[in-house]
Design an enzyme around this catalytic site. Structure first.
Site, short mmCIF file in Angstrom:
data_model
loop_
_atom_site.label_atom_id
_atom_site.label_comp_id
_atom_site.label_asym_id
_atom_site.label_seq_id
_atom_site.Cartn_x
_atom_site.Cartn_y
_atom_site.Cartn_z
N GLN A 12 44.26 43.61 45.21
CA GLN A 12 44.72 45.35 45.35
C GLN A 12 43.36 45.71 44.09
OE1 GLN A 12 47.67 47.39 42.58
NE2 GLN A 12 47.02 49.25 43.72
N ASP A 34 39.92 33.40 46.81
CA ASP A 34 41.08 33.97 47.68
C ASP A 34 41.72 32.96 48.00
OD1 ASP A 34 43.06 36.71 46.64
OD2 ASP A 34 44.29 35.36 48.06
N ASP A 52 42.74 27.81 46.45
CA ASP A 52 43.91 27.40 45.87
C ASP A 52 43.83 27.73 43.87
OD1 ASP A 52 46.54 27.65 44.84
OD2 ASP A 52 47.19 26.06 46.11
N ILE A 53 44.08 28.57 43.68
CA ILE A 53 43.83 28.02 41.83
C ILE A 53 44.20 27.08 41.16
CG2 ILE A 53 45.38 30.27 41.28
CD1 ILE A 53 42.13 28.40 39.61
N TYR A 141 58.37 38.46 35.55
CA TYR A 141 56.80 38.69 34.91
C TYR A 141 55.91 38.76 33.61
CZ TYR A 141 52.55 41.71 36.60
OH TYR A 141 51.27 42.45 36.50
N LYS A 145 53.46 37.26 31.54
CA LYS A 145 52.26 37.62 31.06
C LYS A 145 52.30 38.07 29.33
CE LYS A 145 50.43 39.47 34.27
NZ LYS A 145 48.74 39.67 35.02
P1 NAD Z 1 47.83 41.30 43.80
O1 NAD Z 1 48.93 40.64 44.49
O2 NAD Z 1 47.74 42.87 45.18
O3 NAD Z 1 46.40 40.10 44.28
C1 NAD Z 1 46.96 39.30 43.87
C2 NAD Z 1 45.50 38.22 44.93
O4 NAD Z 1 46.35 36.91 44.02
C3 NAD Z 1 46.33 38.37 45.78
O5 NAD Z 1 45.49 38.28 47.17
C4 NAD Z 1 46.88 36.43 46.44
O6 NAD Z 1 46.43 36.04 47.64
C5 NAD Z 1 45.81 36.35 45.03
N1 NAD Z 1 46.51 34.72 45.15
C6 NAD Z 1 47.99 34.40 44.71
N2 NAD Z 1 48.30 33.49 44.11
C7 NAD Z 1 47.08 32.60 44.85
C8 NAD Z 1 46.15 30.72 44.70
N3 NAD Z 1 47.57 29.70 44.89
N4 NAD Z 1 44.97 30.64 44.47
C9 NAD Z 1 44.33 31.71 44.25
N5 NAD Z 1 44.26 32.80 44.85
C10 NAD Z 1 45.79 33.32 44.79
O7 NAD Z 1 47.30 41.77 42.18
P2 NAD Z 1 46.27 42.62 41.52
O8 NAD Z 1 47.35 43.85 41.81
O9 NAD Z 1 45.89 43.14 42.48
O10 NAD Z 1 46.81 42.16 40.17
C11 NAD Z 1 45.90 41.37 40.11
C12 NAD Z 1 45.93 40.64 38.46
O11 NAD Z 1 46.09 42.48 37.51
C13 NAD Z 1 47.21 40.08 38.16
O12 NAD Z 1 46.98 39.86 37.17
C14 NAD Z 1 48.48 41.41 37.61
O13 NAD Z 1 49.56 41.04 37.06
C15 NAD Z 1 47.59 42.03 37.32
N6 NAD Z 1 47.88 43.28 37.29
C16 NAD Z 1 48.17 44.76 38.25
C17 NAD Z 1 48.59 45.52 37.99
C18 NAD Z 1 48.55 46.59 38.78
O14 NAD Z 1 49.23 47.72 39.42
N7 NAD Z 1 48.40 46.04 40.35
C19 NAD Z 1 48.82 46.06 36.94
C20 NAD Z 1 49.02 45.30 35.70
C21 NAD Z 1 48.36 43.70 35.53
N1 SER Z 2 51.95 47.43 38.86
C1 SER Z 2 52.47 46.04 38.14
C2 SER Z 2 53.72 46.20 38.50
O1 SER Z 2 54.71 46.90 39.18
C3 SER Z 2 52.15 46.01 36.04
O2 SER Z 2 52.80 44.72 35.50
O3 SER Z 2 54.22 44.48 39.01
#
Ligand code: NAD
Ligand code: SER
Length: 314
Positions: A12, A34, A52-53, A141, A145
């Protein structure tokens, strides 16, 4: 030429952040990666690699070969998925961070690693949650964090690593869909309002949570990475705030555009997660340290979401 690597670029945040970084630094200088196939939003916009990280050797090789000097580590399991698979959440969220921290020290790389409002728990003050307060997360989670924040702080103090972090609220976007969080309802509601005119929300009507429109989140990320390190007073996550609303309030805002829209409530396992998080956040420390300021409130975000999603879903 020094390059930037985005890990988890198909998620996202990753899609929109990669595009913003490419616009700023040039498409060829920002490598998206990714574990998944390249996302539609990224196709044709610049270099993409499947990575793959958890494969430390492949990651190190890539970083050296491409002369990477800045990393955005976004790969993670979010709150709802993390509660279903806590072991994987622990391994991915912290395993990836630990090895990237080592790599960044060795190769002198600047790092962005996002934290979340999920660091807070039931014992934290719920309204206007301050930067420094009781932090006792109850989800895996949130535990990953907060542990991650402590690790970032340790690597900064011990090795001088330039690592920067924010505690994102729930993020709302129309270009990419969310990936397994508790705040995802605030995106789903727009899709269902346009497609069906009704939405069954998995949180109860008065569940207030901190939220933010994606443009603000991307701008915050670019800004915290750009400012002089002298202005960054902590390598723990900075509180960020923009909007706080309940399902009922966002439903009422949508009704201004879709008068027949109906919302009902069927809280599920995600209610307990939401109940452990703050309702609103005090981000005065980020505002003071690096001049952070949000631009989108609930009415502006609702208007932009509906306008763009109506076009996208035609
Ligand atoms: P997401 O789940 O949409 O995207 C995560 C991406 O990581 C995916 O495309 C997935 O394929 C990839 N991924 C998973 N395992 C992997 C691996 N082993 N190697 C490489 N890639 C891998 O998450 P997001 O919403 O984009 O969030 C990104 C970061 O921001 C995360 O750390 C999340 O905790 C943090 N965050 C997001 C939100 C939110 O509302 N979206 C809020 C707070 C924090
Ligand atoms: N938007 C995220 C979740 O709901 C907050 O880190 O997991």
């Amino acid at each position: 030429m020094e390059k930037i690597l985005v890990i988890g670029a198909c998620g996202q945040i990753g899609g929109e952040l990669t595009l913003a970084l490419r616009q700023k630094y040039g498409a060829g200088n920002v490598i998206a990666s990714d574990i998944k196939e390249e996302a539609e939003i990224l196709k044709g916009t610049g270099p993409f690699l499947k990575l793959d990280i958890m494969n430390a050797e492949a990651t190190r090789d890539l970083v050296k070969k491409e002369n990477i000097k800045e990393i955005y580590l976004l790969a993670a399991l979010l709150s709802a998925t993390g509660e279903k698979n806590p072991k994987l959440a622990w391994e991915l969220n912290l395993g990836s961070l630990r090895q990237i921290l080592h790599l960044c020290v060795d190769e002198k790389i600047k790092l962005f690693w996002p934290s979340s409002i999920a660091v807070f728990g039931k014992t934290t003050p719920r309204e206007n949650t301050p930067q420094k307060t009781i932090i006792e997360p109850s989800t895996m989670y949130g535990i990953t964090k907060y542990t991650g924040e402590l690790l970032c702080d340790y690597y900064n103090k011990k090795f001088g690593l330039d690592v920067r972090s924010v505690r994102y609220p729930g993020l709302i976007s129309w270009k990419s869909e969310p990936g397994g969080g508790t705040t995802d309802y605030a995106v789903e509601i727009f899709y269902e309002a346009i497609k069906k005119g009704e939405y069954i929300c998995f949180l109860s009507e008065n569940t207030y949570l901190p939220m933010m429109y994606m443009d603000d989140a991307i701008r915050a990320t670019l800004e915290i990475m750009q400012v002089s390190r002298k202005k960054i007073k902590t390598s723990m996550g900075y509180n960020l705030s923009a909007i706080s609303f309940s399902p009922k309030e966002i439903g009422d805002e949508i009704k201004k555009y879709i008068p027949d829209f109906k919302i009902s409530y069927a809280p599920d396992h995600r209610q307990a997660i939401a109940d452990s998080w703050p309702a609103s956040i005090d981000d005065s420390v980020a505002r003071a340290d690096w001049d952070w300021k949000p631009e989108f409130d609930l009415p502006k975000m609702t208007q932009v979401m509906l306008e763009n999603l109506k076009e996208k879903l035609k």
